[in-house]
Design an enzyme around this catalytic site. Structure first.
Site, mmCIF file in Angstrom:
data_model
loop_
_atom_site.group_PDB
_atom_site.id
_atom_site.type_symbol
_atom_site.label_atom_id
_atom_site.label_comp_id
_atom_site.label_asym_id
_atom_site.label_seq_id
_atom_site.Cartn_x
_atom_site.Cartn_y
_atom_site.Cartn_z
ATOM 1 N N ASP A 1 0.881 -0.824 0.133
ATOM 2 C CA ASP A 1 -0.034 0.136 0.433
ATOM 3 C C ASP A 1 0.681 1.520 -0.044
ATOM 4 O O ASP A 1 0.354 1.822 0.774
ATOM 5 C CB ASP A 1 -0.995 -0.341 1.294
ATOM 6 C CG ASP A 1 -1.863 0.750 0.996
ATOM 7 O OD1 ASP A 1 -2.141 1.425 0.176
ATOM 8 O OD2 ASP A 1 -2.994 1.033 2.118
ATOM 9 N N ARG B 1 -0.210 9.087 1.059
ATOM 10 C CA ARG B 1 -1.025 9.012 2.040
ATOM 11 C C ARG B 1 -0.432 8.313 2.676
ATOM 12 O O ARG B 1 -0.218 8.469 4.632
ATOM 13 C CB ARG B 1 -2.326 8.713 1.746
ATOM 14 C CG ARG B 1 -2.533 6.945 1.482
ATOM 15 C CD ARG B 1 -3.745 6.981 1.219
ATOM 16 N NE ARG B 1 -3.402 5.431 0.600
ATOM 17 C CZ ARG B 1 -3.218 5.075 -1.148
ATOM 18 N NH1 ARG B 1 -3.533 6.067 -2.277
ATOM 19 N NH2 ARG B 1 -2.978 4.104 -1.316
ATOM 20 N N ASN B 2 0.073 7.136 2.954
ATOM 21 C CA ASN B 2 1.099 6.406 4.195
ATOM 22 C C ASN B 2 2.941 6.666 3.822
ATOM 23 O O ASN B 2 4.025 5.748 4.535
ATOM 24 C CB ASN B 2 1.275 5.192 2.936
ATOM 25 C CG ASN B 2 0.063 4.324 3.645
ATOM 26 O OD1 ASN B 2 -0.280 4.165 4.829
ATOM 27 N ND2 ASN B 2 -1.197 3.275 3.175
ATOM 28 N N ASP C 1 2.569 2.559 7.233
ATOM 29 C CA ASP C 1 1.476 1.788 7.108
ATOM 30 C C ASP C 1 1.237 2.232 8.432
ATOM 31 O O ASP C 1 1.106 0.509 8.491
ATOM 32 C CB ASP C 1 1.620 0.903 5.772
ATOM 33 C CG ASP C 1 0.930 -0.171 5.330
ATOM 34 O OD1 ASP C 1 -0.733 0.466 6.003
ATOM 35 O OD2 ASP C 1 -0.033 -1.011 5.575
#
Length: 219
Positions: free
Chosen positions: A77, A81-82, A95
């Site tokens: 992921d 945003r992470n 994460d």
């Protein structure tokens, strides 16, 4: 580089209580939100953040991912945003699962009750749930695109259910405005359909470092 991973400082697992995790404080916070703030600031100050700064962030993310890849750890992921950032422009990958709450529009359920970051996923991950360092490289290419667009959403006009067919037909997100051809070529390499044809993270670190040095020669 391990320095570009956000470490867990402490964990509390008291009986009967919800587990708590303590993470280092990164005072500029979430990278995606930071990039969007830069985009707003850019309207008044075009020099709010430089291309060199953005490439430097990309190098740090690639370094952190290279560290994970060498240890055969798959992120699954990777996205702006992470990542988190501090006031010295140091970027760290994380994460902590909060991204799904903070950015629900970045995750989609394709009919199997599992929310996935569809727009960041490699074709083999979408079709076969097959994840590897090579699929992380694909996501890195999308993250690099996020950096160069100051936090825009990739494939925003594509229905999540159509993403696999769209990618299989050879379509990709367009080159961002003011993104040099050399940098877009790096992104495009990350999106090769064959995982074996994608660059390794260490190669990306080297390529971006050389590009960063070339940018500095003209400033």
């Amino acid at each position: 580089m391990k320095l570009n991973l956000l470490p867990i400082s402490h964990v509390c697992t008291e009986d009967g209580e919800k587990p708590m995790v303590l993470l280092p404080y990164m005072n500029w916070g979430n990278l995606k939100l930071f990039l969007r703030q830069c985009k707003l600031a850019e309207a008044n100050n075009p020099q709010a953040i430089s291309q060199q700064d953005l490439v430097h962030m990309a190098i740090q993310i690639a370094c952190g991912m290279s560290y994970l890849a060498r240890r055969e750890v798959i992120h699954k992921d990777l996205a702006a945003r992470n990542c988190v950032i501090d006031d010295s422009m140091q970027v760290k990958i994380t994460d902590n699962a909060l991204a799904r709450d903070l950015f629900p529009m970045d995750y989609h359920c394709l009919g199997d009750n599992e929310n996935r970051p569809v727009r960041w996923m490699a074709l083999e991950s979408l079709l076969n749930n097959d994840f590897s360092s090579a699929s992380d490289v694909w996501a890195f290419g999308v993250t690099l695109w996020e950096l160069m667009t100051l936090g825009q959403t990739p494939y925003v006009d594509i229905d999540p259910f159509e993403m696999a067919a769209y990618l299989k037909d050879g379509y990709r997100i367009a080159q961002p405005i003011n993104c040099p051809d050399e940098l877009f070529a790096v992104m495009a390499c990350c999106w090769a359909l064959d995982p074996e044809e994608r660059p390794k993270f260490q190669q990306l670190v080297q390529c971006l470092t050389e590009f960063h040095a070339a940018l500095g020669a003209y400033v």
